[in-house]
Design a protein around this motif. Structure first.
Motif, PDB file in Angstrom:
ATOM      1  N   LEU A   1       0.834  -1.194   0.000  1.00 43.05           N
ATOM      2  CA  LEU A   1       0.000   0.000   0.000  1.00 43.05           C
ATOM      3  C   LEU A   1       0.876   1.255   0.000  1.00 43.05           C
ATOM      4  O   LEU A   1       0.640   2.190  -0.763  1.00 43.05           O
ATOM      5  CB  LEU A   1      -0.944  -0.001   1.199  1.00 43.05           C
ATOM      6  N   THR A   2       1.910   1.253   0.832  1.00 34.38           N
ATOM      7  CA  THR A   2       2.828   2.386   0.894  1.00 34.38           C
ATOM      8  C   THR A   2       3.501   2.621  -0.451  1.00 34.38           C
ATOM      9  O   THR A   2       3.533   3.752  -0.956  1.00 34.38           O
ATOM     10  CB  THR A   2       3.908   2.158   1.979  1.00 34.38           C
ATOM     11  N   LEU A   3       4.045   1.560  -1.054  1.00 34.19           N
ATOM     12  CA  LEU A   3       4.736   1.690  -2.344  1.00 34.19           C
ATOM     13  C   LEU A   3       3.796   2.160  -3.442  1.00 34.19           C
ATOM     14  O   LEU A   3       4.146   3.037  -4.242  1.00 34.19           O
ATOM     15  CB  LEU A   3       5.374   0.358  -2.748  1.00 34.19           C
ATOM     16  N   THR A   4       2.601   1.591  -3.481  1.00 37.97           N
ATOM     17  CA  THR A   4       1.664   1.939  -4.549  1.00 37.97           C
ATOM     18  C   THR A   4       1.181   3.378  -4.391  1.00 37.97           C
ATOM     19  O   THR A   4       1.105   4.128  -5.372  1.00 37.97           O
ATOM     20  CB  THR A   4       0.481   0.957  -4.581  1.00 37.97           C
ATOM     21  N   LEU A   5       0.870   3.786  -3.172  1.00 34.59           N
ATOM     22  CA  LEU A   5       0.468   5.180  -2.946  1.00 34.59           C
ATOM     23  C   LEU A   5       1.585   6.140  -3.335  1.00 34.59           C
ATOM     24  O   LEU A   5       1.330   7.177  -3.964  1.00 34.59           O
ATOM     25  CB  LEU A   5       0.071   5.402  -1.488  1.00 34.59           C
ATOM     26  N   ARG A   6       2.807   5.801  -2.986  1.00 32.32           N
ATOM     27  CA  ARG A   6       3.950   6.655  -3.326  1.00 32.32           C
ATOM     28  C   ARG A   6       4.085   6.789  -4.849  1.00 32.32           C
ATOM     29  O   ARG A   6       4.305   7.880  -5.373  1.00 32.32           O
ATOM     30  CB  ARG A   6       5.224   6.083  -2.713  1.00 32.32           C
ATOM     31  N   ASN A   7       3.938   5.670  -5.557  1.00 33.46           N
ATOM     32  CA  ASN A   7       4.036   5.706  -7.015  1.00 33.46           C
ATOM     33  C   ASN A   7       2.886   6.491  -7.643  1.00 33.46           C
ATOM     34  O   ASN A   7       3.093   7.245  -8.606  1.00 33.46           O
ATOM     35  CB  ASN A   7       4.078   4.282  -7.584  1.00 33.46           C
ATOM     36  N   LEU A   8       1.680   6.315  -7.124  1.00 30.65           N
ATOM     37  CA  LEU A   8       0.535   7.069  -7.647  1.00 30.65           C
ATOM     38  C   LEU A   8       0.692   8.562  -7.362  1.00 30.65           C
ATOM     39  O   LEU A   8       0.317   9.403  -8.190  1.00 30.65           O
ATOM     40  CB  LEU A   8      -0.768   6.535  -7.048  1.00 30.65           C
ATOM     41  N   GLU A   9       1.262   8.880  -6.221  1.00 29.32           N
ATOM     42  CA  GLU A   9       1.536  10.286  -5.901  1.00 29.32           C
ATOM     43  C   GLU A   9       2.601  10.838  -6.847  1.00 29.32           C
ATOM     44  O   GLU A   9       2.464  11.945  -7.376  1.00 29.32           O
ATOM     45  CB  GLU A   9       1.997  10.411  -4.445  1.00 29.32           C
ATOM     46  N   ARG A  10       3.639  10.077  -7.089  1.00 28.21           N
ATOM     47  CA  ARG A  10       4.715  10.493  -7.995  1.00 28.21           C
ATOM     48  C   ARG A  10       4.185  10.763  -9.392  1.00 28.21           C
ATOM     49  O   ARG A  10       4.618  11.709 -10.064  1.00 28.21           O
ATOM     50  CB  ARG A  10       5.789   9.408  -8.053  1.00 28.21           C
ATOM     51  N   ASP A  11       3.215   9.961  -9.828  1.00 26.72           N
ATOM     52  CA  ASP A  11       2.641  10.119 -11.167  1.00 26.72           C
ATOM     53  C   ASP A  11       1.564  11.200 -11.226  1.00 26.72           C
ATOM     54  O   ASP A  11       0.965  11.424 -12.274  1.00 26.72           O
ATOM     55  CB  ASP A  11       2.055   8.790 -11.652  1.00 26.72           C
ATOM     56  N   GLY A  12       1.282  11.843 -10.099  1.00 25.42           N
ATOM     57  CA  GLY A  12       0.314  12.935 -10.097  1.00 25.42           C
ATOM     58  C   GLY A  12      -1.128  12.489 -10.022  1.00 25.42           C
ATOM     59  O   GLY A  12      -2.038  13.266 -10.313  1.00 25.42           O
ATOM     60  N   LEU A  13      -1.364  11.243  -9.619  1.00 29.65           N
ATOM     61  CA  LEU A  13      -2.718  10.709  -9.561  1.00 29.65           C
ATOM     62  C   LEU A  13      -3.338  10.823  -8.170  1.00 29.65           C
ATOM     63  O   LEU A  13      -4.559  10.859  -8.035  1.00 29.65           O
ATOM     64  CB  LEU A  13      -2.716   9.241  -9.995  1.00 29.65           C
ATOM     65  N   VAL A  14      -2.485  10.862  -7.157  1.00 31.62           N
ATOM     66  CA  VAL A  14      -2.937  10.907  -5.768  1.00 31.62           C
ATOM     67  C   VAL A  14      -2.253  12.080  -5.073  1.00 31.62           C
ATOM     68  O   VAL A  14      -1.066  12.348  -5.285  1.00 31.62           O
ATOM     69  CB  VAL A  14      -2.605   9.577  -5.041  1.00 31.62           C
ATOM     70  N   LEU A  15      -3.025  12.763  -4.243  1.00 28.43           N
ATOM     71  CA  LEU A  15      -2.501  13.847  -3.430  1.00 28.43           C
ATOM     72  C   LEU A  15      -2.436  13.376  -1.986  1.00 28.43           C
ATOM     73  O   LEU A  15      -3.417  12.835  -1.457  1.00 28.43           O
ATOM     74  CB  LEU A  15      -3.420  15.077  -3.533  1.00 28.43           C
ATOM     75  N   ARG A  16      -1.280  13.553  -1.358  1.00 32.35           N
ATOM     76  CA  ARG A  16      -1.067  13.184   0.047  1.00 32.35           C
ATOM     77  C   ARG A  16      -1.036  14.464   0.858  1.00 32.35           C
ATOM     78  O   ARG A  16      -0.245  15.364   0.582  1.00 32.35           O
ATOM     79  CB  ARG A  16       0.255  12.442   0.166  1.00 32.35           C
ATOM     80  N   THR A  17      -1.917  14.542   1.857  1.00 32.85           N
ATOM     81  CA  THR A  17      -1.993  15.731   2.703  1.00 32.85           C
ATOM     82  C   THR A  17      -1.711  15.335   4.141  1.00 32.85           C
ATOM     83  O   THR A  17      -2.366  14.449   4.685  1.00 32.85           O
ATOM     84  CB  THR A  17      -3.400  16.371   2.615  1.00 32.85           C
ATOM     85  N   VAL A  18      -0.714  16.004   4.739  1.00 32.48           N
ATOM     86  CA  VAL A  18      -0.348  15.754   6.129  1.00 32.48           C
ATOM     87  C   VAL A  18      -0.885  16.907   6.968  1.00 32.48           C
ATOM     88  O   VAL A  18      -0.587  18.070   6.712  1.00 32.48           O
ATOM     89  CB  VAL A  18       1.183  15.640   6.301  1.00 32.48           C
ATOM     90  N   THR A  19      -1.687  16.558   7.963  1.00 31.93           N
ATOM     91  CA  THR A  19      -2.199  17.548   8.908  1.00 31.93           C
ATOM     92  C   THR A  19      -1.353  17.440  10.173  1.00 31.93           C
ATOM     93  O   THR A  19      -1.268  16.362  10.771  1.00 31.93           O
ATOM     94  CB  THR A  19      -3.683  17.265   9.235  1.00 31.93           C
ATOM     95  N   PRO A  20      -0.705  18.563  10.571  1.00 32.48           N
ATOM     96  CA  PRO A  20       0.217  18.509  11.721  1.00 32.48           C
ATOM     97  C   PRO A  20      -0.526  18.428  13.052  1.00 32.48           C
ATOM     98  O   PRO A  20      -0.743  19.424  13.727  1.00 32.48           O
ATOM     99  CB  PRO A  20       1.019  19.802  11.588  1.00 32.48           C
ATOM    100  N   THR A  21      -0.920  17.227  13.396  1.00 37.03           N
ATOM    101  CA  THR A  21      -1.528  16.959  14.701  1.00 37.03           C
ATOM    102  C   THR A  21      -0.661  15.928  15.396  1.00 37.03           C
ATOM    103  O   THR A  21       0.324  15.466  14.835  1.00 37.03           O
ATOM    104  CB  THR A  21      -2.964  16.411  14.523  1.00 37.03           C
TER     105      THR A  21
END
Length: 123
Positions: A54-74
């Protein structure tokens, strides 16, 4: 496109198709098509996927511009994943492909049964 004339473009297209049509990418895009999800939600929603995959696939999809990862500083940090506009266009295609599979399922299952029966008869 003629790969004999533009082999480098064909190589890029092959890599894009390999990335976007693998089992895990399709299932992640399908899940995110319903809206943003946290990592743990995706892991529960996608049967059989490991944390590492899941981590690898999300990273690759993010790299390809298909997925946006948003970190909320909590504390702890909240990380959400969602489809970009480009990812939504892929979701539309995967939904259409899924509908095609569902519509043609009886015919495909019948063809498989005929093929398997023919193989069994040959043995």
């Amino acid at each position: 496109m003629d790969c004999a004339q533009d082999s480098s473009a064909c190589a890029v297209i092959r890599s894009i198709l390999a990335r976007t049509t693998d089992k895990w990418s399709i299932l992640i895009v399908k899940s995110l098509g319903r809206g943003p999800h946290r990592f743990s939600e995706l892991r529960r929603a996608i049967d059989g996927i490991s944390q590492r995959m899941l981590t690898l696939t999300l990273r690759n999809l993010e790299r390809d511009g298909l997925v946006l990862r948003t970190v909320t500083p909590t504390t702890p940090p909240r990380v959400d994943y969602e489809l970009t506009t480009l990812g939504e266009s892929l979701w539309t295609l995967t939904e259409a492909f899924g509908q095609w599979a569902m519509s043609n399922r009886p015919e495909i299952e019948a063809a498989r049964a005929r093929f398997d029966a023919r193989l069994d008869a040959d043995l």
